[in-house]
Design a protein around this motif. Structure first.
Motif, PDB file in Angstrom:
ATOM      1  N   LEU A   1       6.077   8.630  12.969  1.00 45.99           N
ATOM      2  CA  LEU A   1       5.315   7.798  12.393  1.00 45.99           C
ATOM      3  C   LEU A   1       5.356   6.423  13.487  1.00 45.99           C
ATOM      4  O   LEU A   1       6.566   6.049  14.025  1.00 45.99           O
ATOM      5  CB  LEU A   1       5.643   7.119  11.209  1.00 45.99           C
ATOM      6  CG  LEU A   1       5.193   7.950   9.970  1.00 45.99           C
ATOM      7  CD1 LEU A   1       5.872   7.416   8.677  1.00 45.99           C
ATOM      8  CD2 LEU A   1       3.868   8.403   9.976  1.00 45.99           C
TER       9      LEU A   1
ATOM     10  N   THR B   1       3.111  11.457  -0.565  1.00 46.70           N
ATOM     11  CA  THR B   1       2.315  12.243   0.195  1.00 46.70           C
ATOM     12  C   THR B   1       2.841  13.758  -0.242  1.00 46.70           C
ATOM     13  O   THR B   1       1.972  14.559  -0.363  1.00 46.70           O
ATOM     14  CB  THR B   1       2.444  12.083   1.642  1.00 46.70           C
ATOM     15  OG1 THR B   1       1.835  10.885   2.157  1.00 46.70           O
ATOM     16  CG2 THR B   1       1.431  13.187   2.352  1.00 46.70           C
TER      17      THR B   1
ATOM     18  N   THR C   1       0.939  -1.181  -0.178  1.00 46.80           N
ATOM     19  CA  THR C   1       0.074   0.041  -0.030  1.00 46.80           C
ATOM     20  C   THR C   1       0.974   1.218   0.101  1.00 46.80           C
ATOM     21  O   THR C   1       1.932   1.354   0.847  1.00 46.80           O
ATOM     22  CB  THR C   1      -1.018   0.046   1.192  1.00 46.80           C
ATOM     23  OG1 THR C   1      -1.732  -1.075   1.341  1.00 46.80           O
ATOM     24  CG2 THR C   1      -1.493   1.238   1.234  1.00 46.80           C
TER      25      THR C   1
ATOM     26  N   ASP D   1      -0.131   5.289  -0.372  1.00 45.99           N
ATOM     27  CA  ASP D   1      -1.225   6.069  -0.668  1.00 45.99           C
ATOM     28  C   ASP D   1      -1.035   7.312   0.236  1.00 45.99           C
ATOM     29  O   ASP D   1       0.133   7.196   1.132  1.00 45.99           O
ATOM     30  CB  ASP D   1      -2.739   5.659  -0.294  1.00 45.99           C
ATOM     31  CG  ASP D   1      -3.080   4.538  -0.913  1.00 45.99           C
ATOM     32  OD1 ASP D   1      -2.972   4.529  -2.426  1.00 45.99           O
ATOM     33  OD2 ASP D   1      -3.772   3.677  -0.227  1.00 45.99           O
ATOM     34  N   ARG D   2      -1.378   8.358  -0.079  1.00 53.93           N
ATOM     35  CA  ARG D   2      -1.475   9.714   0.748  1.00 53.93           C
ATOM     36  C   ARG D   2      -1.678   9.414   2.023  1.00 53.93           C
ATOM     37  O   ARG D   2      -2.854   8.987   2.627  1.00 53.93           O
ATOM     38  CB  ARG D   2      -2.381  10.813   0.034  1.00 53.93           C
ATOM     39  CG  ARG D   2      -2.301  12.114   0.980  1.00 53.93           C
ATOM     40  CD  ARG D   2      -3.225  13.231   0.413  1.00 53.93           C
ATOM     41  NE  ARG D   2      -3.149  14.230   1.118  1.00 53.93           N
ATOM     42  CZ  ARG D   2      -3.377  14.843   2.187  1.00 53.93           C
ATOM     43  NH1 ARG D   2      -4.174  14.272   2.946  1.00 53.93           N
ATOM     44  NH2 ARG D   2      -3.217  16.019   2.470  1.00 53.93           N
ATOM     45  N   GLY D   3      -0.482   9.666   2.994  1.00 52.82           N
ATOM     46  CA  GLY D   3      -0.631   9.302   4.364  1.00 52.82           C
ATOM     47  C   GLY D   3      -0.806   8.002   4.959  1.00 52.82           C
ATOM     48  O   GLY D   3      -1.133   7.751   6.077  1.00 52.82           O
ATOM     49  N   HIS D   4      -0.410   6.873   4.167  1.00 49.00           N
ATOM     50  CA  HIS D   4      -0.565   5.725   4.320  1.00 49.00           C
ATOM     51  C   HIS D   4       0.137   4.741   3.581  1.00 49.00           C
ATOM     52  O   HIS D   4       0.359   4.784   2.496  1.00 49.00           O
ATOM     53  CB  HIS D   4      -2.245   5.081   4.026  1.00 49.00           C
ATOM     54  CG  HIS D   4      -2.580   3.846   4.579  1.00 49.00           C
ATOM     55  ND1 HIS D   4      -3.324   2.821   3.798  1.00 49.00           N
ATOM     56  CD2 HIS D   4      -2.054   2.928   5.533  1.00 49.00           C
ATOM     57  CE1 HIS D   4      -3.392   1.640   4.159  1.00 49.00           C
ATOM     58  NE2 HIS D   4      -2.712   1.805   5.269  1.00 49.00           N
TER      59      HIS D   4
ATOM     60  N   SER E   1      -1.955  11.509   9.489  1.00 50.64           N
ATOM     61  CA  SER E   1      -3.203  12.163   9.458  1.00 50.64           C
ATOM     62  C   SER E   1      -3.180  13.292   8.713  1.00 50.64           C
ATOM     63  O   SER E   1      -2.161  13.945   8.428  1.00 50.64           O
ATOM     64  CB  SER E   1      -3.480  12.581  10.929  1.00 50.64           C
ATOM     65  OG  SER E   1      -2.774  13.613  11.446  1.00 50.64           O
ATOM     66  N   ASP E   2      -4.156  13.835   8.243  1.00 48.19           N
ATOM     67  CA  ASP E   2      -4.504  14.988   7.383  1.00 48.19           C
ATOM     68  C   ASP E   2      -3.660  16.163   7.961  1.00 48.19           C
ATOM     69  O   ASP E   2      -3.095  16.953   7.413  1.00 48.19           O
ATOM     70  CB  ASP E   2      -5.891  15.054   6.709  1.00 48.19           C
ATOM     71  CG  ASP E   2      -6.343  14.137   5.972  1.00 48.19           C
ATOM     72  OD1 ASP E   2      -5.597  13.488   5.311  1.00 48.19           O
ATOM     73  OD2 ASP E   2      -7.560  14.067   5.777  1.00 48.19           O
TER      74      ASP E   2
ATOM     75  N   GLU F   1       2.542  -1.425   8.965  1.00 48.14           N
ATOM     76  CA  GLU F   1       1.629  -0.432   8.419  1.00 48.14           C
ATOM     77  C   GLU F   1       1.921   0.783   9.294  1.00 48.14           C
ATOM     78  O   GLU F   1       1.918   0.564  10.500  1.00 48.14           O
ATOM     79  CB  GLU F   1       0.082  -1.121   8.448  1.00 48.14           C
ATOM     80  CG  GLU F   1      -0.710  -0.227   7.898  1.00 48.14           C
ATOM     81  CD  GLU F   1      -2.158  -0.904   7.419  1.00 48.14           C
ATOM     82  OE1 GLU F   1      -2.858  -0.204   6.839  1.00 48.14           O
ATOM     83  OE2 GLU F   1      -2.086  -2.020   8.073  1.00 48.14           O
TER      84      GLU F   1
ATOM     85  N   ILE G   1       5.668   6.807   2.826  1.00 49.09           N
ATOM     86  CA  ILE G   1       4.751   7.882   2.963  1.00 49.09           C
ATOM     87  C   ILE G   1       5.072   9.116   2.588  1.00 49.09           C
ATOM     88  O   ILE G   1       4.046  10.032   1.988  1.00 49.09           O
ATOM     89  CB  ILE G   1       4.186   8.159   4.522  1.00 49.09           C
ATOM     90  CG1 ILE G   1       3.312   6.638   4.836  1.00 49.09           C
ATOM     91  CG2 ILE G   1       3.466   9.062   4.887  1.00 49.09           C
ATOM     92  CD1 ILE G   1       3.073   6.524   6.179  1.00 49.09           C
TER      93      ILE G   1
ATOM     94  N   ARG H   1       0.111   5.208   9.616  1.00 51.01           N
ATOM     95  CA  ARG H   1      -0.512   6.280   8.936  1.00 51.01           C
ATOM     96  C   ARG H   1      -0.098   7.640   9.287  1.00 51.01           C
ATOM     97  O   ARG H   1       0.333   7.617  10.510  1.00 51.01           O
ATOM     98  CB  ARG H   1      -1.973   6.021   9.068  1.00 51.01           C
ATOM     99  CG  ARG H   1      -2.690   4.819   8.447  1.00 51.01           C
ATOM    100  CD  ARG H   1      -4.326   4.746   8.946  1.00 51.01           C
ATOM    101  NE  ARG H   1      -4.519   3.473   8.522  1.00 51.01           N
ATOM    102  CZ  ARG H   1      -5.179   3.113   7.593  1.00 51.01           C
ATOM    103  NH1 ARG H   1      -5.171   4.087   6.691  1.00 51.01           N
ATOM    104  NH2 ARG H   1      -5.542   1.991   7.019  1.00 51.01           N
TER     105      ARG H   1
END
Length: 148
Positions: free
Chosen positions: A122, A69, A27, A29-32, A101-102, A97, A65, A99
């Motif tokens: 992180l 991101t 995975t 993705d943005r922020g993950h 946050s926005d 894994e 990330i 993440r």
């Protein structure tokens, strides 16, 4: 080409040791981000995945990330510190894994634009094939502007 494919292709050249361990990005993705590593070829003298392999499968998440991101043409990631706690026996393939946050993404982007760098933390969880946590990490990373 997907972000996952690009990250896996780049891993071979940017971190050859992680590639040789069999670390794979699953995975991006943005922020993950999530990665996996196989048990096979990564065991130690008492039949669990070697601690350095567990460290690596989690540590690379900060770079993944950051690259998915933030603007990779302007910034690059680096790790400043990573603490790992081993909480279970890693006797199968592993998944790590993390993440962001926005709100944290917005903070890091603004600070990096203003100062040319920004630290971020992180927390990652490493789980076995049954979903049991075998380790956790807390990493301090930095997003830094490329030299001009």
């Amino acid at each position: 080409m997907s972000a996952v494919d690009m990250m896996n292709g780049a891993l071979e050249h940017t971190i050859p040791a992680a590639h040789r361990m069999g670390v794979k990005v699953v995975t991006a993705d943005r922020g993950h981000a999530a990665t996996t590593v196989p048990l096979e070829g990564n065991g130690n003298h008492f039949g669990v995945i070697y601690a350095g392999v567990q460290f690596t499968v989690a540590e690379v998440l900060g770079g993944i990330i950051a690259l998915t991101t933030f603007d990779a043409a302007k910034y690059f990631p680096l790790v400043k510190n990573l603490d790992i706690s081993f909480v279970g026996m890693a006797k199968s393939d592993l998944r790590a894994e993390a993440r962001m946050s926005d709100a944290e993404i917005d903070r890091v982007a603004a600070e990096a634009a203003e100062r040319g760098k920004s630290d971020f933390t992180l927390e990652a969880v490493i789980t076995d094939a049954d979903g049991n946590t075998v380790a956790t990490t807390r990493g301090l990373y930095q997003l830094r502007a490329h030299a001009r």
